[in-house]
Design a protein around this motif. Structure first.
Motif, PDB file in Angstrom:
ATOM      1  N   ALA A  24     -36.050 -23.470 -60.537  1.00 33.05           N
ATOM      2  CA  ALA A  24     -37.188 -22.539 -60.582  1.00 33.05           C
ATOM      3  C   ALA A  24     -37.910 -22.493 -59.238  1.00 33.05           C
ATOM      4  CB  ALA A  24     -38.152 -22.959 -61.687  1.00 33.05           C
ATOM      5  N   VAL A  25     -38.123 -23.656 -58.638  1.00 33.24           N
ATOM      6  CA  VAL A  25     -38.821 -23.690 -57.346  1.00 33.24           C
ATOM      7  C   VAL A  25     -37.946 -23.055 -56.267  1.00 33.24           C
ATOM      8  CG1 VAL A  25     -39.810 -25.209 -55.586  1.00 33.24           C
ATOM      9  CG2 VAL A  25     -40.210 -25.674 -57.996  1.00 33.24           C
ATOM     10  N   ALA A  26     -36.642 -23.275 -56.319  1.00 32.03           N
ATOM     11  CA  ALA A  26     -35.743 -22.691 -55.326  1.00 32.03           C
ATOM     12  C   ALA A  26     -35.736 -21.160 -55.419  1.00 32.03           C
ATOM     13  CB  ALA A  26     -34.327 -23.242 -55.501  1.00 32.03           C
ATOM     14  N   VAL A  27     -35.706 -20.637 -56.635  1.00 32.31           N
ATOM     15  CA  VAL A  27     -35.711 -19.179 -56.812  1.00 32.31           C
ATOM     16  C   VAL A  27     -37.045 -18.598 -56.339  1.00 32.31           C
ATOM     17  CG1 VAL A  27     -35.717 -17.341 -58.560  1.00 32.31           C
ATOM     18  CG2 VAL A  27     -33.991 -19.144 -58.639  1.00 32.31           C
ATOM     19  N   GLY A  28     -38.142 -19.258 -56.667  1.00 37.02           N
ATOM     20  CA  GLY A  28     -39.449 -18.786 -56.219  1.00 37.02           C
ATOM     21  C   GLY A  28     -39.581 -18.804 -54.703  1.00 37.02           C
ATOM     22  N   THR A  29     -39.084 -19.858 -54.085  1.00 38.63           N
ATOM     23  CA  THR A  29     -39.133 -19.951 -52.624  1.00 38.63           C
ATOM     24  C   THR A  29     -38.283 -18.863 -51.986  1.00 38.63           C
ATOM     25  OG1 THR A  29     -39.456 -22.334 -52.797  1.00 38.63           O
ATOM     26  CG2 THR A  29     -38.758 -21.497 -50.666  1.00 38.63           C
ATOM     27  N   ALA A  30     -37.115 -18.616 -52.553  1.00 42.69           N
ATOM     28  CA  ALA A  30     -36.257 -17.553 -52.034  1.00 42.69           C
ATOM     29  C   ALA A  30     -36.924 -16.184 -52.174  1.00 42.69           C
ATOM     30  CB  ALA A  30     -34.910 -17.568 -52.757  1.00 42.69           C
ATOM     31  N   ALA A  31     -37.631 -15.977 -53.279  1.00 46.08           N
ATOM     32  CA  ALA A  31     -38.323 -14.703 -53.473  1.00 46.08           C
ATOM     33  C   ALA A  31     -39.417 -14.512 -52.421  1.00 46.08           C
ATOM     34  CB  ALA A  31     -38.923 -14.630 -54.877  1.00 46.08           C
ATOM     35  N   TRP A  32     -40.175 -15.568 -52.123  1.00 45.61           N
ATOM     36  CA  TRP A  32     -41.195 -15.469 -51.078  1.00 45.61           C
ATOM     37  C   TRP A  32     -40.562 -15.229 -49.717  1.00 45.61           C
ATOM     38  CZ3 TRP A  32     -45.832 -14.181 -52.011  1.00 45.61           C
ATOM     39  CH2 TRP A  32     -46.507 -14.614 -53.136  1.00 45.61           C
ATOM     40  N   ALA A  33     -39.411 -15.849 -49.468  1.00 51.17           N
ATOM     41  CA  ALA A  33     -38.735 -15.648 -48.186  1.00 51.17           C
ATOM     42  C   ALA A  33     -38.245 -14.202 -48.043  1.00 51.17           C
ATOM     43  CB  ALA A  33     -37.569 -16.627 -48.047  1.00 51.17           C
ATOM     44  N   VAL A  34     -37.712 -13.636 -49.119  1.00 52.56           N
ATOM     45  CA  VAL A  34     -37.283 -12.235 -49.088  1.00 52.56           C
ATOM     46  C   VAL A  34     -38.490 -11.337 -48.855  1.00 52.56           C
ATOM     47  CG1 VAL A  34     -36.369 -10.357 -50.519  1.00 52.56           C
ATOM     48  CG2 VAL A  34     -35.206 -12.565 -50.466  1.00 52.56           C
ATOM     49  N   GLY A  35     -39.602 -11.635 -49.528  1.00 54.93           N
ATOM     50  CA  GLY A  35     -40.821 -10.866 -49.310  1.00 54.93           C
ATOM     51  C   GLY A  35     -41.305 -10.957 -47.873  1.00 54.93           C
ATOM     52  N   LEU A  36     -41.180 -12.139 -47.273  1.00 50.98           N
ATOM     53  CA  LEU A  36     -41.581 -12.316 -45.876  1.00 50.98           C
ATOM     54  C   LEU A  36     -40.722 -11.466 -44.950  1.00 50.98           C
ATOM     55  CD1 LEU A  36     -43.218 -13.744 -43.670  1.00 50.98           C
ATOM     56  CD2 LEU A  36     -41.537 -15.604 -43.766  1.00 50.98           C
ATOM     57  N   VAL A  37     -39.423 -11.470 -45.178  1.00 51.73           N
ATOM     58  CA  VAL A  37     -38.527 -10.665 -44.346  1.00 51.73           C
ATOM     59  C   VAL A  37     -38.870  -9.182 -44.482  1.00 51.73           C
ATOM     60  CG1 VAL A  37     -36.121  -9.933 -44.059  1.00 51.73           C
ATOM     61  CG2 VAL A  37     -36.661 -12.362 -44.326  1.00 51.73           C
ATOM     62  N   LEU A  38     -39.109  -8.735 -45.706  1.00 56.90           N
ATOM     63  CA  LEU A  38     -39.471  -7.325 -45.910  1.00 56.90           C
ATOM     64  C   LEU A  38     -40.792  -6.991 -45.222  1.00 56.90           C
ATOM     65  CD1 LEU A  38     -38.475  -6.800 -49.644  1.00 56.90           C
ATOM     66  CD2 LEU A  38     -37.380  -5.826 -47.618  1.00 56.90           C
ATOM     67  N   CYS A  39     -41.754  -7.890 -45.295  1.00 54.36           N
ATOM     68  CA  CYS A  39     -43.040  -7.637 -44.629  1.00 54.36           C
ATOM     69  C   CYS A  39     -42.883  -7.593 -43.116  1.00 54.36           C
ATOM     70  CB  CYS A  39     -44.053  -8.712 -45.018  1.00 54.36           C
ATOM     71  SG  CYS A  39     -44.716  -8.487 -46.676  1.00 54.36           S
ATOM     72  N   LEU A  40     -41.991  -8.428 -42.589  1.00 49.10           N
ATOM     73  CA  LEU A  40     -41.768  -8.401 -41.146  1.00 49.10           C
ATOM     74  C   LEU A  40     -41.063  -7.116 -40.724  1.00 49.10           C
ATOM     75  CD1 LEU A  40     -40.781 -12.125 -40.500  1.00 49.10           C
ATOM     76  CD2 LEU A  40     -42.909 -10.968 -39.837  1.00 49.10           C
ATOM     77  N   VAL A  41     -40.140  -6.649 -41.543  1.00 49.99           N
ATOM     78  CA  VAL A  41     -39.430  -5.401 -41.237  1.00 49.99           C
ATOM     79  C   VAL A  41     -40.391  -4.213 -41.324  1.00 49.99           C
ATOM     80  CG1 VAL A  41     -37.652  -3.816 -42.082  1.00 49.99           C
ATOM     81  CG2 VAL A  41     -37.158  -6.255 -41.903  1.00 49.99           C
ATOM     82  N   LEU A  42     -41.270  -4.234 -42.299  1.00 55.36           N
ATOM     83  CA  LEU A  42     -42.196  -3.124 -42.524  1.00 55.36           C
ATOM     84  C   LEU A  42     -43.587  -3.424 -41.967  1.00 55.36           C
ATOM     85  CD1 LEU A  42     -41.140  -2.392 -46.195  1.00 55.36           C
ATOM     86  CD2 LEU A  42     -40.468  -1.125 -44.151  1.00 55.36           C
ATOM     87  N   ARG A  43     -43.648  -4.195 -40.913  1.00 54.96           N
ATOM     88  CA  ARG A  43     -44.919  -4.628 -40.335  1.00 54.96           C
ATOM     89  C   ARG A  43     -45.815  -3.454 -39.951  1.00 54.96           C
ATOM     90  NH1 ARG A  43     -44.059  -8.148 -35.244  1.00 54.96           N
ATOM     91  NH2 ARG A  43     -42.064  -7.613 -36.115  1.00 54.96           N
ATOM     92  N   GLY A  44     -45.274  -2.453 -39.291  1.00 52.81           N
ATOM     93  CA  GLY A  44     -46.059  -1.301 -38.856  1.00 52.81           C
ATOM     94  C   GLY A  44     -46.702  -0.539 -40.001  1.00 52.81           C
ATOM     95  N   PRO A  45     -45.897  -0.075 -40.968  1.00 49.72           N
ATOM     96  CA  PRO A  45     -46.503   0.655 -42.094  1.00 49.72           C
ATOM     97  C   PRO A  45     -47.505  -0.185 -42.896  1.00 49.72           C
ATOM     98  CG  PRO A  45     -44.136   1.038 -42.037  1.00 49.72           C
ATOM     99  CD  PRO A  45     -44.431  -0.015 -41.008  1.00 49.72           C
ATOM    100  N   LEU A  46     -47.230  -1.480 -43.024  1.00 46.36           N
ATOM    101  CA  LEU A  46     -48.180  -2.333 -43.743  1.00 46.36           C
ATOM    102  C   LEU A  46     -49.507  -2.421 -43.000  1.00 46.36           C
ATOM    103  CD1 LEU A  46     -46.001  -5.316 -45.039  1.00 46.36           C
ATOM    104  CD2 LEU A  46     -47.197  -3.618 -46.403  1.00 46.36           C
ATOM    105  N   ALA A  47     -49.440  -2.576 -41.683  1.00 44.73           N
ATOM    106  CA  ALA A  47     -50.665  -2.655 -40.886  1.00 44.73           C
ATOM    107  C   ALA A  47     -51.439  -1.335 -40.944  1.00 44.73           C
ATOM    108  CB  ALA A  47     -50.330  -3.017 -39.446  1.00 44.73           C
ATOM    109  N   ASP A  48     -50.722  -0.225 -40.910  1.00 45.52           N
ATOM    110  CA  ASP A  48     -51.380   1.088 -40.982  1.00 45.52           C
ATOM    111  C   ASP A  48     -52.098   1.277 -42.325  1.00 45.52           C
ATOM    112  OD1 ASP A  48     -50.417   1.607 -38.479  1.00 45.52           O
ATOM    113  OD2 ASP A  48     -48.723   2.845 -39.178  1.00 45.52           O
ATOM    114  N   ALA A  49     -51.528   0.698 -43.379  1.00 43.70           N
ATOM    115  CA  ALA A  49     -52.127   0.824 -44.707  1.00 43.70           C
ATOM    116  C   ALA A  49     -53.195  -0.229 -44.967  1.00 43.70           C
ATOM    117  CB  ALA A  49     -51.040   0.737 -45.771  1.00 43.70           C
ATOM    118  N   GLY A  50     -53.407  -1.122 -44.001  1.00 45.10           N
ATOM    119  CA  GLY A  50     -54.406  -2.180 -44.180  1.00 45.10           C
ATOM    120  C   GLY A  50     -53.905  -3.355 -44.981  1.00 45.10           C
ATOM    121  N   ASN A  51     -52.589  -3.488 -45.075  1.00 39.61           N
ATOM    122  CA  ASN A  51     -51.992  -4.580 -45.854  1.00 39.61           C
ATOM    123  C   ASN A  51     -51.214  -5.556 -44.979  1.00 39.61           C
ATOM    124  OD1 ASN A  51     -52.935  -3.557 -48.320  1.00 39.61           O
ATOM    125  ND2 ASN A  51     -51.220  -2.148 -48.447  1.00 39.61           N
TER     126      ASN A  51
END
Length: 90
Positions: A24-51
């Motif tokens: 369970a902890v491994a799956v949760g950690t992997a999910a946060w890591a995937v979210g981090l990668v997506l946030c890094l890829v979409l850094r510009g649009p997230l910053a423009d939206a205030g997120n």
């Protein structure tokens, strides 16, 4: 009055899937890591939206997940050592 079976009589007992929590902890950690990668890829649009703070939340989740993974693996190994019988030295 007839004796009718109830749900408690017909429901089979379900065994726990993950007793030690490592999966369970491994799956949760992997999910946060995937979210981090997506946030890094979409850094510009997230910053423009205030997120832009979402990146930090994902980073924190991944780091805490790694710490949690270290902890639950250490706990699992301690439980396994305690469950095995000690062999006396000859």
């Amino acid at each position: 009055m007839e004796d009718t079976p109830t749900d408690a009589d017909t429901t089979p007992e379900v065994a726990p899937l993950d007793v030690d929590g490592v999966g369970a902890v491994a799956v949760g950690t992997a999910a946060w890591a995937v979210g981090l990668v997506l946030c890094l890829v979409l850094r510009g649009p997230l910053a423009d939206a205030g997120n832009g703070w979402w990146t930090w939340v994902c980073l924190t989740g991944a780091v805490l997940g790694l710490a949690g993974l270290w902890y639950v693996r250490r706990r699992r190994d301690a439980y396994r050592r305690a469950a095995t019988p000690a062999t006396p030295d000859a």
